[in-house]
Design an enzyme around this catalytic site. Structure first.
Site, PDB file in Angstrom:
ATOM      1  N   THR A 284       0.829  -1.197   0.000  1.00 30.20           N
ATOM      2  CA  THR A 284       0.000   0.000   0.000  1.00 30.20           C
ATOM      3  C   THR A 284       0.871   1.257   0.000  1.00 30.20           C
ATOM      4  O   THR A 284       2.033   1.222   0.415  1.00 30.20           O
ATOM      5  CB  THR A 284      -0.908   0.078   1.240  1.00 30.20           C
ATOM      6  OG1 THR A 284      -0.107   0.377   2.398  1.00 30.20           O
ATOM      7  CG2 THR A 284      -1.665  -1.216   1.458  1.00 30.20           C
ATOM      8  N   ASP A 285       0.298   2.359  -0.459  1.00 29.81           N
ATOM      9  CA  ASP A 285       0.883   3.649  -0.116  1.00 29.81           C
ATOM     10  C   ASP A 285       0.658   3.838   1.385  1.00 29.81           C
ATOM     11  O   ASP A 285      -0.042   3.047   2.044  1.00 29.81           O
ATOM     12  CB  ASP A 285       0.210   4.757  -0.929  1.00 29.81           C
ATOM     13  CG  ASP A 285       1.100   5.983  -1.104  1.00 29.81           C
ATOM     14  OD1 ASP A 285       2.090   6.118  -0.373  1.00 29.81           O
ATOM     15  OD2 ASP A 285       0.775   6.824  -1.968  1.00 29.81           O
ATOM     16  N   SER A 286       1.234   4.873   1.940  1.00 26.56           N
ATOM     17  CA  SER A 286       1.148   5.082   3.383  1.00 26.56           C
ATOM     18  C   SER A 286      -0.303   5.085   3.860  1.00 26.56           C
ATOM     19  O   SER A 286      -1.146   5.814   3.327  1.00 26.56           O
ATOM     20  CB  SER A 286       1.800   6.413   3.765  1.00 26.56           C
ATOM     21  OG  SER A 286       1.517   6.717   5.121  1.00 26.56           O
ATOM     22  N   LEU A 287      -0.577   4.291   4.872  1.00 32.20           N
ATOM     23  CA  LEU A 287      -1.930   4.226   5.428  1.00 32.20           C
ATOM     24  C   LEU A 287      -2.194   5.357   6.422  1.00 32.20           C
ATOM     25  O   LEU A 287      -3.264   5.412   7.017  1.00 32.20           O
ATOM     26  CB  LEU A 287      -2.163   2.866   6.084  1.00 32.20           C
ATOM     27  CG  LEU A 287      -2.112   1.681   5.109  1.00 32.20           C
ATOM     28  CD1 LEU A 287      -2.344   0.365   5.843  1.00 32.20           C
ATOM     29  CD2 LEU A 287      -3.130   1.835   3.974  1.00 32.20           C
TER      30      LEU A 287
END
Length: 553
Positions: A284-287
């Site tokens: 994922t991109d940053s959560l």
């Protein structure tokens, strides 16, 4: 699930792991501090422990991401020591990554070699130069113990108002972006031995919303996606990219639910896994970004991401809640442990392929020799010089004539560095920093300086977005002789000379880019770059088409 019976190292590791061990492998997180054993109150606040090493041990992390603002990247030797300390705190080798995209997103600053960003590299129209830039970048990261670069950006920037991608993209032409992405992956993975991560699937190039602050919606049709957004990712898959990073964006044509792609099974499993045939690690991109947190709480986000097909959760906003929610989901049967194992195996196989299960420590002498070497700096200067684009020069104002020069512009650092270079060459220079939004008094002061000089250079910085910069340009051009412009951030400022004039594009304001600009202003070098994007808000009728630029015969 992938059969690991013929992979005894992976099979043995998996057999000896508890559920918390497995969940830890699926989480990569930031840590605060410059040393593994350094206490930081921010670690206590977020993780409930004091030091970076404590964070790794508590959550049994599979990886760590470095940021300058978290105190991780002060200097190369410090980064190397931090990497060694974190690896020592982990039973299984960590994937240590950072965003060293080149250009404006580069977490490891000088003395590490600073290269132009993706759009600038594409302006050179030379894939070998792109590959070389990422090879050197990867080698320097590897020397300090960073084994993953969350790059390249594979988004096709077809919306010049895009607030988050822009010059981080290789351009507006899908096939060109695809070729550049493949070159970058080759430089990082094949040449430097790094892990690369193509981002942000399924494509973040046509949005007016920054997913750090909200959930963008991409209005492309499925046909648009196939012909524009998908192509660079398809090329990245064919090139064997080790990771693909998801984008926090809604794409109704691909999934009408409105969920962000990071949480969408139709997008990640249906399109990326099954349609494009990707078998590597999906991260994922940053959560911590708002785009993925608008619809669900932080625990639900973690569970839905794994359900969608994600392997690695990057920076869960509330790591305790994420782990708890995943544990509860397995206990209830919502997630099976077999599903968790699938992702754990992918992560472990990646670590095994890249020699990370038991990583070698960094060596101070190698860091000194590799990071920011004189040879690498020379190559960066040469590559940067090849990217500069002369988009228009009706009156042949470059190089500057001998005599007085008025230097005006939005960026104080740029004005200072350019002024110093011109003065060193013997030119008489008057300078004025006007800022991004010059008021009437500054504009009037600029007019007075320009009227008194024999030639004027205006440095713009995203001037097409700022009304007052455009007013400054118009007001000075009305009264001053021989006015030229340098756009130091976005090439879309070329729209300011649609009706005539002189403009040089540098795509960034890094020191090496500004030095290259000075060389052009002084006639030491001719610009040879060409636009890697179409300039103009109507793509069917661009003000300057892809490939535009004045190059020497």
């Amino acid at each position: 699930m992938t059969d690991v019976s013929q992979q005894p190292v992976i099979s043995d590791l998996l057999a000896g792991m508890s559920l918390p061990d497995k969940l830890g492998q699926l989480i990569f997180h930031l840590v605060y501090g410059s040393a593994a054993d350094q206490a930081d109150d921010r670690n206590r606040a977020l993780f409930g422990v004091d030091t970076p090493a404590d964070v790794v041990a508590k959550y049994r992390l599979g990886g760590v991401i470095y940021f300058a603002w978290a105190g991780n990247t002060e200097n190369p030797q410090q980064i190397g020591r931090l990497s060694n300390g974190l690896q020592a705190a982990s039973e299984i080798g960590l994937i240590i990554g950072t965003d060293q995209e080149t250009g404006r997103v580069a977490r490891m600053g000088p003395p590490a070699t600073q290269f132009p960003g993706a759009m600038a590299l594409a302006a050179a129209h030379d894939l070998d130069l792109t590959r070389e830039a990422y090879q050197i970048t990867g080698r320097e990261l590897a020397a300090v113990g960073v084994n993953a670069d969350f790059a390249p950006v594979a988004d096709v920037n077809v919306n010049q108002a895009n607030p988050v991608i822009g010059v981080r993209s290789f351009g507006s032409e899908p096939d060109v972006v695809g070729e550049q992405v493949v070159a970058a992956i080759a430089g990082l993975q094949r040449d430097a031995g790094m892990i690369a991560a193509a981002k942000h699937f399924p494509g973040h190039g046509d949005t007016g919303t920054d997913s750090h602050h909200g959930l963008p919606t991409i209005t492309h049709s499925m046909i648009d996606w196939e012909s524009i957004d998908a192509l660079p990712f398809r090329e990245a898959v064919s090139a064997g990219v080790e990771m693909i990073m998801t984008g926090h964006l809604s794409f109704p044509a691909l999934d009408p639910s409105g969920d962000p792609a990071t949480l969408s099974r139709p997008i990640l499993t249906g399109l990326l896994r099954e349609y494009l045939g990707y078998t590597g690690v999906i991260i994922t991109d940053s959560l911590r970004m708002q785009g993925v947190r608008e619809l669900y709480d932080d625990g639900e986000v973690a569970v839905r991401a794994i359900e969608a097909g994600v392997d690695v959760l990057l920076e869960p906003a509330d790591p305790e809640r994420a782990v708890s929610a995943l544990t509860d989901a397995v206990a209830s049967g919502r997630l099976t442990e077999q599903r968790i194992d699938e992702s754990v195996v992918r992560v472990l196989q990646l670590k095994q392929r890249r020699g990370i299960l038991q990583p070698a420590p960094t060596v101070p002498a190698k860091i000194t020799a590799e990071v920011g070497s004189q040879e690498s700096h020379a190559r960066a200067a040469e590559i940067t010089a090849r990217t500069l684009t002369l988009i228009r020069d009706d009156d042949q104002l470059f190089p500057l004539k001998r005599g007085s020069v008025c230097l005006l512009g939005a960026d104080a650092v740029a004005i200072g560095r350019l002024a110093a270079a011109l003065k060193d060459d013997g030119l008489e220079v008057s300078e004025l920093v006007t800022g991004q939004r010059p008021d009437r008094d500054l504009i009037n002061a600029a007019r007075r300086l320009a009227r008194a000089a024999s030639q004027t250079v205006i440095v713009t910085s995203s001037g097409w977005r700022e009304r007052w910069q455009r007013t400054l340009v118009r007001s000075v051009r009305e009264i001053a002789p021989q006015v030229s412009m340098v756009a130091i951030t976005e090439p879309y400022d070329a729209g300011l000379v649609t009706a005539g004039g002189t403009m040089l594009l540098s795509y960034s304001a890094t020191p090496v880019a500004l030095d290259a600009v000075a060389d052009v202003l002084l006639g030491r070098r001719q610009p040879t770059g060409r636009l890697p994007v179409a300039v103009g808000e109507n793509p069917d009728h661009p003000l300057f088409p892809f490939g535009a630029g004045i190059v020497p015969n």
